[in-house]
Design a protein around this motif. Sequence first.
Motif, PDB file in Angstrom:
ATOM      1  N   ILE A   1       0.860  -1.184   0.000  1.00 22.50           N
ATOM      2  CA  ILE A   1       0.000   0.000   0.000  1.00 22.50           C
ATOM      3  C   ILE A   1       0.897   1.235   0.000  1.00 22.50           C
ATOM      4  N   SER A   2       0.611   2.174  -0.888  1.00 21.10           N
ATOM      5  CA  SER A   2       1.406   3.391  -0.968  1.00 21.10           C
ATOM      6  C   SER A   2       1.055   4.319   0.187  1.00 21.10           C
ATOM      7  N   LEU A   3       1.907   5.285   0.425  1.00 17.67           N
ATOM      8  CA  LEU A   3       1.640   6.260   1.483  1.00 17.67           C
ATOM      9  C   LEU A   3       0.360   7.033   1.198  1.00 17.67           C
ATOM     10  N   PHE A   4       0.119   7.373  -0.063  1.00 14.54           N
ATOM     11  CA  PHE A   4      -1.086   8.128  -0.416  1.00 14.54           C
ATOM     12  C   PHE A   4      -2.347   7.301  -0.158  1.00 14.54           C
ATOM     13  N   ASP A   5      -2.313   6.018  -0.541  1.00 13.57           N
ATOM     14  CA  ASP A   5      -3.472   5.154  -0.293  1.00 13.57           C
ATOM     15  C   ASP A   5      -3.672   4.918   1.202  1.00 13.57           C
ATOM     16  N   ALA A   6      -2.579   4.842   1.958  1.00 13.15           N
ATOM     17  CA  ALA A   6      -2.702   4.656   3.406  1.00 13.15           C
ATOM     18  C   ALA A   6      -3.391   5.852   4.049  1.00 13.15           C
ATOM     19  N   VAL A   7      -3.011   7.061   3.649  1.00  6.89           N
ATOM     20  CA  VAL A   7      -3.645   8.269   4.179  1.00  6.89           C
ATOM     21  C   VAL A   7      -5.136   8.273   3.850  1.00  6.89           C
ATOM     22  N   ASP A   8      -5.493   7.824   2.648  1.00  4.13           N
ATOM     23  CA  ASP A   8      -6.887   7.800   2.198  1.00  4.13           C
ATOM     24  C   ASP A   8      -7.690   6.711   2.901  1.00  4.13           C
ATOM     25  N   LYS A   9      -7.220   5.465   2.792  1.00  6.51           N
ATOM     26  CA  LYS A   9      -8.015   4.331   3.260  1.00  6.51           C
ATOM     27  C   LYS A   9      -7.986   4.154   4.774  1.00  6.51           C
ATOM     28  N   GLN A  10      -6.879   4.492   5.401  1.00  7.69           N
ATOM     29  CA  GLN A  10      -6.763   4.259   6.838  1.00  7.69           C
ATOM     30  C   GLN A  10      -7.198   5.457   7.681  1.00  7.69           C
ATOM     31  N   LEU A  11      -7.078   6.660   7.112  1.00  2.53           N
ATOM     32  CA  LEU A  11      -7.389   7.863   7.893  1.00  2.53           C
ATOM     33  C   LEU A  11      -8.564   8.661   7.360  1.00  2.53           C
ATOM     34  N   GLY A  12      -9.002   8.381   6.128  1.00  5.34           N
ATOM     35  CA  GLY A  12     -10.091   9.156   5.557  1.00  5.34           C
ATOM     36  C   GLY A  12      -9.676  10.555   5.161  1.00  5.34           C
TER      37      GLY A  12
END
Length: 543
Positions: A231-242
């Motif tokens: 998972i990329s950092l950008f996807d992590a910020v999106d999917k994990q933090l909203g």
Amino acid sequence: MKRAAAGLTLFALLSVPVFAQSTGAPSASAPQTFEIADIHTSPHRTFPFLDGGALFGDRYAIHQATMVDLITMAYGLDPENVQGGPIWLETDRFDIVAKVAPGTPKATLKLMLQSLLAERFHLVTHTGSKPMPAYVLTVAKDKPKFTEGSGDAGCKYQPPPPNQPPGTISNIAFACQNVTMETFAQDLHQWGGDGYITKPVVDSTGLQGGWNFDIKWTQKGQLAQAGSDGISLFDAVDKQLGLKLELQTAPRSVLLVDSVDQQPTANSPDVAKVLPPLPPPQFEVAVIKPGQPGAQFRGKIDGGQVNVTGVTLKFLIVFAWDLNPNDNEAMANAPKWLDSDRFDILAKASHDTLRSVFQDRPQIGVEDLRLMLRALLVDRFQIQTHVEDRPISAYTLIAVNPKLRKADPLSRTRCTEGPGPDGKDPRLTSPVLNRLLTCQNMTMAQIGDELQRVANGYIYNPVLDGTGIKGSWDFTLSFSSADKIQASAAAPSADGSSAASDPNGALSVFDAVSRQLGLKLEKQKRPAPVLVIDHIEEKPTDN
């Protein structure tokens, strides 16, 4: 190009930073100028990077520093926040040695450096605001996926489980507690240094107060290997933090360079008397032993102690004599065992040799380490060498169907690793295309020089300009590092034409230059300086 270590050096392999940003409170009674300073152009380095920024006795020394480096050190800024100035601000490099009272506080040293830049380079600046590329942190469509903060504020790194099988890909993980979004934006900028985030991060969430949350992502260089588990950092910020993290343009506070001289004023006639050359740096004691055959290289620099195991003599010679580590033609008459026999070395420098700092602790400087290793190898292995011009394989840049953009002649000459003005980053969708070079206001000759520095494993010697193209140009180049290319596609064919694309989707620098820039790298033979080994002993003298 802004780099910590663009080439393969001993410091890079040991992952030892060579400069720590100075902080501290100024002394009211301390003078705000250096007693005297020696400033001169830095010696040429194939892979130059900043070294120094430390007080050693009564001397303050900086090596291989661009003017942007010097300004950021003097004013405690992010290099991105130094704007304006002449085109050479990130290319010309300087060495500075200044005399100062021992024990001068770090903050005072910064003020002294400010004065030096004003007096010797006639630097004039002012603060302002400028719309600049930045990653903007916003709230996604749904509500944020974290809870209100409590407890001590901060993010703590979560190490991977111990004793994982070899080859296991571990995500980078942080547990954050009572952290504001403004602080989180600053943390993201620091965490994203492995290639995800190349610009500052601006908080535009509108969320007040502190928050508790966890976040984990896969290092950029391991995304392809991780596959669907990555998972990329950008996807992590999106999917994990909203939240959303997108490259946009946002106003930022900057230091604007109004004017600065390319050549400093002349050194004082007394500089050699007041700042005489220091004795050559040496190891106080060194133990060299045969290593295990085929042992893996491991090493550590801890203050004044260098501890390496499983190292070849060729590796050490390449570093000590500042050769290109990937160029097999850079050294002649080298015996075969030079790249097979392994050695373990434990060496300690005297305190007087520690002329750099790392986390406020004395450290061997990289330029000193070169000299120290060279002296040690010459002494213990009885090495005798000379340099002469010999025919080597090199490349010439040829124009075929140029696809370059005309540069703004007033913009700085620079190359950075990351997206161009359009913000597109092919590394996110095709991790095998792991190199993305964005350059501006570069001549064809400068492009050739830059290709040698950024294309390790492909190009080992200076690239000559044979295009006949005048003026300066902007471009973006996306390609795969040499280790991502299969052997058959890692180099151009015998006639110098572009290599075929790799079946795994990787793209060699030769293909990238051809397709994206409309240029061609043509292999030729021409004379160049080569280090010739006249004599070397396979066994070192006794410890």
